[in-house]
Design a protein around this motif. Structure first.
Motif, PDB file in Angstrom:
ATOM      1  N   TRP A 148     -14.362  -7.381  -3.741  1.00  0.00           N
ATOM      2  CA  TRP A 148     -14.396  -6.747  -2.421  1.00  0.00           C
ATOM      3  C   TRP A 148     -13.334  -7.301  -1.487  1.00  0.00           C
ATOM      4  O   TRP A 148     -12.906  -6.616  -0.540  1.00  0.00           O
ATOM      5  N   GLN A 149     -12.889  -8.551  -1.696  1.00  0.00           N
ATOM      6  CA  GLN A 149     -11.887  -9.127  -0.793  1.00  0.00           C
ATOM      7  C   GLN A 149     -10.606  -8.298  -0.766  1.00  0.00           C
ATOM      8  O   GLN A 149      -9.954  -8.156   0.280  1.00  0.00           O
ATOM      9  N   ALA A 150     -10.242  -7.736  -1.916  1.00  0.00           N
ATOM     10  CA  ALA A 150      -8.996  -6.979  -2.009  1.00  0.00           C
ATOM     11  C   ALA A 150      -9.035  -5.686  -1.203  1.00  0.00           C
ATOM     12  O   ALA A 150      -7.980  -5.119  -0.879  1.00  0.00           O
ATOM     13  N   VAL A 151     -10.238  -5.212  -0.856  1.00  0.00           N
ATOM     14  CA  VAL A 151     -10.348  -4.001  -0.035  1.00  0.00           C
ATOM     15  C   VAL A 151      -9.638  -4.183   1.300  1.00  0.00           C
ATOM     16  O   VAL A 151      -9.052  -3.239   1.841  1.00  0.00           O
ATOM     17  N   PHE A 152      -9.689  -5.392   1.832  1.00  0.00           N
ATOM     18  CA  PHE A 152      -9.082  -5.660   3.137  1.00  0.00           C
ATOM     19  C   PHE A 152      -7.598  -6.014   3.022  1.00  0.00           C
ATOM     20  O   PHE A 152      -6.902  -6.040   4.036  1.00  0.00           O
ATOM     21  N   TRP A 153      -7.126  -6.280   1.818  1.00  0.00           N
ATOM     22  CA  TRP A 153      -5.727  -6.675   1.640  1.00  0.00           C
ATOM     23  C   TRP A 153      -4.802  -5.520   1.272  1.00  0.00           C
ATOM     24  O   TRP A 153      -3.617  -5.562   1.595  1.00  0.00           O
ATOM     25  N   PHE A 154      -5.322  -4.501   0.569  1.00  0.00           N
ATOM     26  CA  PHE A 154      -4.390  -3.510   0.031  1.00  0.00           C
ATOM     27  C   PHE A 154      -3.674  -2.679   1.099  1.00  0.00           C
ATOM     28  O   PHE A 154      -2.589  -2.157   0.823  1.00  0.00           O
ATOM     29  N   PRO A 155      -4.174  -2.540   2.367  1.00  0.00           N
ATOM     30  CA  PRO A 155      -3.371  -1.815   3.362  1.00  0.00           C
ATOM     31  C   PRO A 155      -2.220  -2.629   3.954  1.00  0.00           C
ATOM     32  O   PRO A 155      -1.370  -2.074   4.658  1.00  0.00           O
ATOM     33  N   LEU A 156      -2.181  -3.956   3.687  1.00  0.00           N
ATOM     34  CA  LEU A 156      -1.210  -4.813   4.374  1.00  0.00           C
ATOM     35  C   LEU A 156       0.249  -4.425   4.139  1.00  0.00           C
ATOM     36  O   LEU A 156       1.055  -4.472   5.086  1.00  0.00           O
ATOM     37  N   PRO A 157       0.661  -4.047   2.939  1.00  0.00           N
ATOM     38  CA  PRO A 157       2.071  -3.636   2.773  1.00  0.00           C
ATOM     39  C   PRO A 157       2.457  -2.470   3.684  1.00  0.00           C
ATOM     40  O   PRO A 157       3.570  -2.459   4.230  1.00  0.00           O
ATOM     41  N   LEU A 158       1.542  -1.517   3.880  1.00  0.00           N
ATOM     42  CA  LEU A 158       1.842  -0.400   4.774  1.00  0.00           C
ATOM     43  C   LEU A 158       1.944  -0.854   6.221  1.00  0.00           C
ATOM     44  O   LEU A 158       2.748  -0.325   6.993  1.00  0.00           O
ATOM     45  N   VAL A 159       1.139  -1.835   6.609  1.00  0.00           N
ATOM     46  CA  VAL A 159       1.224  -2.365   7.979  1.00  0.00           C
ATOM     47  C   VAL A 159       2.609  -2.956   8.218  1.00  0.00           C
ATOM     48  O   VAL A 159       3.232  -2.734   9.269  1.00  0.00           O
ATOM     49  N   ILE A 160       3.105  -3.702   7.247  1.00  0.00           N
ATOM     50  CA  ILE A 160       4.434  -4.303   7.378  1.00  0.00           C
ATOM     51  C   ILE A 160       5.509  -3.226   7.496  1.00  0.00           C
ATOM     52  O   ILE A 160       6.434  -3.316   8.314  1.00  0.00           O
ATOM     53  N   ILE A 161       5.387  -2.157   6.692  1.00  0.00           N
ATOM     54  CA  ILE A 161       6.344  -1.052   6.768  1.00  0.00           C
ATOM     55  C   ILE A 161       6.312  -0.399   8.140  1.00  0.00           C
ATOM     56  O   ILE A 161       7.361  -0.087   8.732  1.00  0.00           O
ATOM     57  N   VAL A 162       5.116  -0.181   8.676  1.00  0.00           N
ATOM     58  CA  VAL A 162       4.979   0.433  10.006  1.00  0.00           C
ATOM     59  C   VAL A 162       5.653  -0.416  11.069  1.00  0.00           C
ATOM     60  O   VAL A 162       6.393   0.088  11.932  1.00  0.00           O
ATOM     61  N   LEU A 163       5.406  -1.717  11.033  1.00  0.00           N
ATOM     62  CA  LEU A 163       5.997  -2.606  12.037  1.00  0.00           C
ATOM     63  C   LEU A 163       7.520  -2.603  11.953  1.00  0.00           C
ATOM     64  O   LEU A 163       8.212  -2.591  12.984  1.00  0.00           O
TER      65      LEU A 163
END
Length: 469
Positions: A172-187
């Motif tokens: 379940w921990q990975a559920v909160f991690w997998f959007p992070l690459p997209l966050v970096i792209i957005v920033l």
């Protein structure tokens, strides 16, 4: 290019720049729902790993919603005052921090704390993103908002499926991690390609006292509902109600309140649009979370399979939202929004008479499709009718009020689910001996959701044609 008028002219003369902004905001709007809906199907795994009760499990989405709601109006005020792009970028950074903490959490308390951070940052994303799109697209606003809403629903579509698969494969921990690459792209995209800034020369300063009153009131009511029938719940509800009353009085007596209630409540078209939005989201949000538990506990589905079933609603919403946005530029948005409410009523009415431990899955899918049609027809026209009629200097707060209505509805729906869980299951973990109680919670929740949908239909139908603030 800090001046708002210069920024407006730049985007009027550069259609490519407009669509770059649309892409950036759409990606950011995809992130929060994919993370939120993905966590829904991970709740049983989180509950098992962290050994939490049913009530604590219901707080995993509730903590996000409550903090998101409390930050929505302050975020709108800060965006108008200090710049919508700046608040947008800060929200992205905070969202990344909250996601990292959530994935590393070893206790339910730390996980709920991370959900609060995610909720605060999501408010900054949503409020500023919608206001930026409205500022950039002076023409074709409905179509642009349609794509924005579609990106939100695409996140809801992918969230359960990705969340279920990630939970099964990596925990379940990975559920909160997998959007992070997209966050970096957005920033990166926002910092490099989003030119100029949007702020209001007439923006009021943030009302910190009013924000505090509202926070205490909302927390008191929500915590009180989750603890019923305990005596502490009554105390929490009383404290919450008192501070909400103080907040309302404060908004009428200070020169620069957090929200000008006299303008909102005194304007029938605007207030009816907000009321319809509250009821629509109350009818659906908590129910979808509960259906995720129902499919896994009562029907024995895996997280991935449950996610595949729930994604049907979001697929329909994603496909319909851009079309509804274009139609809202040509036809009366009120008519489209009311048709959406009626579609939700039809789906909930079918679920009321059929839901049970052995309900055919095709009926569940049909109801979810009706929910998708309802949201697809309601959200974009309702948003376009309101934001298209407000002056530019009020876009931040108007966008915040629209998002606040969504969150109030989501919180109301979640509070109902939390209350039902507390009354019928209590502090116990959801084990096989409690599956019958969970089924009863589902039946009550579906009936109450139908009432909310009927109220949304009334408010949408009865509002005047013109909306102005």
């Amino acid at each position: 290019m800090v001046d708002s008028q210069q920024t407006e002219r730049y985007y009027q003369d550069n259609p490519v720049a407009r669509y770059v902004v649309l892409i950036v905001v759409c990606i950011s709007s995809f992130l929060t729902p994919v993370s939120l809906s993905g966590s829904f199907v991970a709740v049983p795994a989180i509950s098992e790993d962290l050994h939490v009760s049913a009530v604590y499990a219901s707080w995993i989405p509730a903590a996000f919603l409550l903090s998101n709601l409390l930050m929505m109006l302050p975020a709108g005020r800060l965006a108008d005052q200090h710049g919508r792009k700046r608040i947008f970028l800060i929200g992205g950074v905070l969202f990344s921090i909250g996601s990292l903490i959530a994935g590393f959490a070893q206790t339910i308390e730390l996980l709920l704390f991370s959900r609060v951070i995610q909720g605060i940052s999501s408010a900054m994303f949503f409020t500023t993103g919608m206001a930026i799109i409205t500022s950039v697209f002076q023409q074709g606003r409905g179509a642009a908002l349609g794509w924005l809403v579609a990106s939100i629903y695409l996140g809801l579509t992918c969230g359960p499926l990705l969340g279920g698969w990630v939970t099964e494969q990596f925990g379940w921990q990975a559920v909160f991690w997998f959007p992070l690459p997209l966050v970096i792209i957005v920033l990166m995209l926002a910092g490099l390609t989003m030119k100029g800034e949007w702020r209001s020369a007439q923006a009021d300063r943030l009302d910190l006292v009013g924000t505090l009153y509202m926070a205490i009131g909302m927390i008191g009511v929500f915590v009180g509902l989750s603890m019923l029938p305990d005596l502490k719940a009554t105390i929490g509800l009383v404290i919450g109600a008192v501070f909400i009353g103080i907040f309302i009085h404060h908004c009428y007596t200070v020169p620069s309140p957090l929200v000008r209630l006299n303008l909102v409540l005194g304007n029938r078209p605007f207030s009816r649009a907000l009321a319809a939005s509250i009821m629509v989201y109350a009818s659906n949000y908590g129910l979808i979370f509960l259906l995720s538990l129902y499919l896994q506990y009562n029907r024995g589905m895996t997280p991935t399979t449950a996610g595949q079933v729930l994604m049907v609603q979001a697929i329909v919403m994603t496909l319909l939202a851009p079309l509804a946005g274009r139609l809202s530029d040509r036809y009366r948005p009120r008519l489209l929004a009311t048709l959406g409410c009626l579609a939700m009523v039809a789906g909930l009415a079918l679920l009321v008479v059929t839901v049970g431990p052995a309900t055919p899955i095709w009926i569940i899918l049909l109801c979810l499709m009706a929910f998708g049609v309802g949201f697809g027809l309601f959200s974009t026209p309702n948003t376009n009718s309101v934001l298209g009629s407000v002056p530019p200097e009020r876009l931040g707060m108007s966008s915040a009020l629209l998002n606040l209505s969504r969150l109030l509805g989501q919180m109301l729906g979640t509070a109902v689910i939390t209350l039902l869980m507390s009354l019928m299951i209590g502090q116990a973990k959801i084990t096989p001996e409690h599956y019958t109680d969970l089924m009863e919670v589902v039946r009550w929740a579906v009936g109450l959701s139908l009432i909310f949908a009927l109220a949304a239909t009334y408010f949408s139908k009865e509002r005047p044609l013109a909306v102005s603030v």
